[in-house]
Motif scaffolding. Structure first.
Motif, PDB file in Angstrom:
ATOM      1  N   PHE A  86      -7.764  -9.591 -23.958  1.00  9.85           N
ATOM      2  CA  PHE A  86      -7.472  -8.136 -23.628  1.00  9.85           C
ATOM      3  C   PHE A  86      -8.229  -7.746 -22.487  1.00  9.85           C
ATOM      4  O   PHE A  86      -7.368  -6.820 -21.704  1.00  9.85           O
ATOM      5  CB  PHE A  86      -7.965  -7.526 -25.135  1.00  9.85           C
ATOM      6  CG  PHE A  86      -7.594  -6.023 -24.965  1.00  9.85           C
ATOM      7  CD1 PHE A  86      -6.244  -5.750 -24.914  1.00  9.85           C
ATOM      8  CD2 PHE A  86      -8.396  -5.105 -24.849  1.00  9.85           C
ATOM      9  CE1 PHE A  86      -5.910  -4.434 -25.118  1.00  9.85           C
ATOM     10  CE2 PHE A  86      -8.066  -3.602 -24.735  1.00  9.85           C
ATOM     11  CZ  PHE A  86      -6.754  -3.430 -25.088  1.00  9.85           C
ATOM     12  N   ILE A 114      -3.160  -9.861 -22.830  1.00  9.24           N
ATOM     13  CA  ILE A 114      -2.814  -9.272 -24.350  1.00  9.24           C
ATOM     14  C   ILE A 114      -2.481  -7.752 -24.220  1.00  9.24           C
ATOM     15  O   ILE A 114      -3.565  -7.028 -23.561  1.00  9.24           O
ATOM     16  CB  ILE A 114      -3.505  -9.682 -25.290  1.00  9.24           C
ATOM     17  CG1 ILE A 114      -3.840 -11.271 -25.565  1.00  9.24           C
ATOM     18  CG2 ILE A 114      -3.026  -8.987 -26.811  1.00  9.24           C
ATOM     19  CD1 ILE A 114      -4.808 -11.359 -26.666  1.00  9.24           C
ATOM     20  N   ASP A 115      -1.338  -7.173 -24.463  1.00 10.02           N
ATOM     21  CA  ASP A 115      -1.175  -5.838 -24.581  1.00 10.02           C
ATOM     22  C   ASP A 115      -1.209  -5.211 -25.788  1.00 10.02           C
ATOM     23  O   ASP A 115      -1.355  -4.046 -25.910  1.00 10.02           O
ATOM     24  CB  ASP A 115       0.376  -5.583 -24.015  1.00 10.02           C
ATOM     25  CG  ASP A 115       0.447  -6.146 -22.545  1.00 10.02           C
ATOM     26  OD1 ASP A 115      -0.286  -6.098 -21.919  1.00 10.02           O
ATOM     27  OD2 ASP A 115       1.653  -6.408 -22.174  1.00 10.02           O
ATOM     28  N   ASN A 116      -1.194  -6.113 -27.003  1.00 12.51           N
ATOM     29  CA  ASN A 116      -1.143  -5.639 -28.079  1.00 12.51           C
ATOM     30  C   ASN A 116      -2.438  -5.370 -28.490  1.00 12.51           C
ATOM     31  O   ASN A 116      -3.214  -6.066 -28.719  1.00 12.51           O
ATOM     32  CB  ASN A 116      -0.335  -6.375 -29.197  1.00 12.51           C
ATOM     33  CG  ASN A 116      -0.164  -5.637 -30.540  1.00 12.51           C
ATOM     34  OD1 ASN A 116      -0.421  -4.540 -30.914  1.00 12.51           O
ATOM     35  ND2 ASN A 116       0.637  -6.234 -31.193  1.00 12.51           N
ATOM     36  N   VAL A 117      -3.021  -3.978 -28.853  1.00 18.67           N
ATOM     37  CA  VAL A 117      -4.393  -3.614 -28.972  1.00 18.67           C
ATOM     38  C   VAL A 117      -4.424  -3.979 -30.622  1.00 18.67           C
ATOM     39  O   VAL A 117      -5.649  -4.371 -30.954  1.00 18.67           O
ATOM     40  CB  VAL A 117      -4.582  -2.083 -28.831  1.00 18.67           C
ATOM     41  CG1 VAL A 117      -6.021  -1.719 -29.405  1.00 18.67           C
ATOM     42  CG2 VAL A 117      -4.538  -1.904 -27.486  1.00 18.67           C
ATOM     43  N   SER A 118      -3.578  -3.999 -31.456  1.00 21.41           N
ATOM     44  CA  SER A 118      -3.839  -3.924 -32.765  1.00 21.41           C
ATOM     45  C   SER A 118      -4.179  -5.340 -32.985  1.00 21.41           C
ATOM     46  O   SER A 118      -4.979  -5.782 -34.213  1.00 21.41           O
ATOM     47  CB  SER A 118      -2.480  -3.585 -33.560  1.00 21.41           C
ATOM     48  OG  SER A 118      -1.408  -4.389 -33.233  1.00 21.41           O
ATOM     49  N   ASP A 119      -3.727  -6.419 -32.531  1.00 17.33           N
ATOM     50  CA  ASP A 119      -4.060  -7.779 -32.670  1.00 17.33           C
ATOM     51  C   ASP A 119      -5.487  -8.049 -32.389  1.00 17.33           C
ATOM     52  O   ASP A 119      -6.270  -8.968 -32.821  1.00 17.33           O
ATOM     53  CB  ASP A 119      -3.254  -8.812 -32.025  1.00 17.33           C
ATOM     54  CG  ASP A 119      -1.856  -8.857 -32.260  1.00 17.33           C
ATOM     55  OD1 ASP A 119      -1.379  -8.504 -33.284  1.00 17.33           O
ATOM     56  OD2 ASP A 119      -0.718  -9.384 -31.327  1.00 17.33           O
ATOM     57  N   THR A 136      -7.841  -5.864 -32.528  1.00 16.42           N
ATOM     58  CA  THR A 136      -8.479  -5.031 -33.533  1.00 16.42           C
ATOM     59  C   THR A 136      -8.532  -5.944 -34.947  1.00 16.42           C
ATOM     60  O   THR A 136      -9.638  -5.862 -35.761  1.00 16.42           O
ATOM     61  CB  THR A 136      -7.896  -3.796 -33.785  1.00 16.42           C
ATOM     62  OG1 THR A 136      -8.044  -3.145 -32.533  1.00 16.42           O
ATOM     63  CG2 THR A 136      -8.624  -2.848 -34.465  1.00 16.42           C
TER      64      THR A 136
END
Length: 100
Positions: A56, A61-66, A68
């Protein structure tokens, strides 16, 4: 009550205990193997979380939720391992305090 009926009921209970013991022996899991697998899983969660953090930070990786979710999963697994360790140590100290 007839003695034959009493003897049969005792034999039936003994047979059930033997069946349960045989089942447990056939499907037994070695405690040390289970402990090693659990510790390895905690380590894998920590490594995966660190890898997600580094990916990240470089923008892979663009998806912060993954990221987290991976961090929270690693945090929960280490907290669970600590709590289980504390319970085992508490149980051990309680056993050692028993007077025979």
């Amino acid at each position: 009550m007839k003695i034959d009926q009493l003897q049969n009921s005792i034999l039936i209970k003994d047979k059930k205990l033997i069946d349960i013991n045989n089942t447990l022996q056939d499907e037994s899991v070695n405690f040390s193997e289970l402990l090693a697998q659990s510790i390895q899983k905690v380590s894998d969660d920590q490594i995966y979380s660190e890898k997600m953090d580094s990916l990240f930070s470089i923008g892979a990786i663009d998806n912060v939720s993954d990221v987290t979710i991976a961090a929270m999963k690693a945090d929960l697994s280490i907290n669970l391992a600590v709590e289980v360790t504390n319970k085992v140590l508490s149980a051990y100290s309680e056993i050692m305090r028993l007077q025979l």
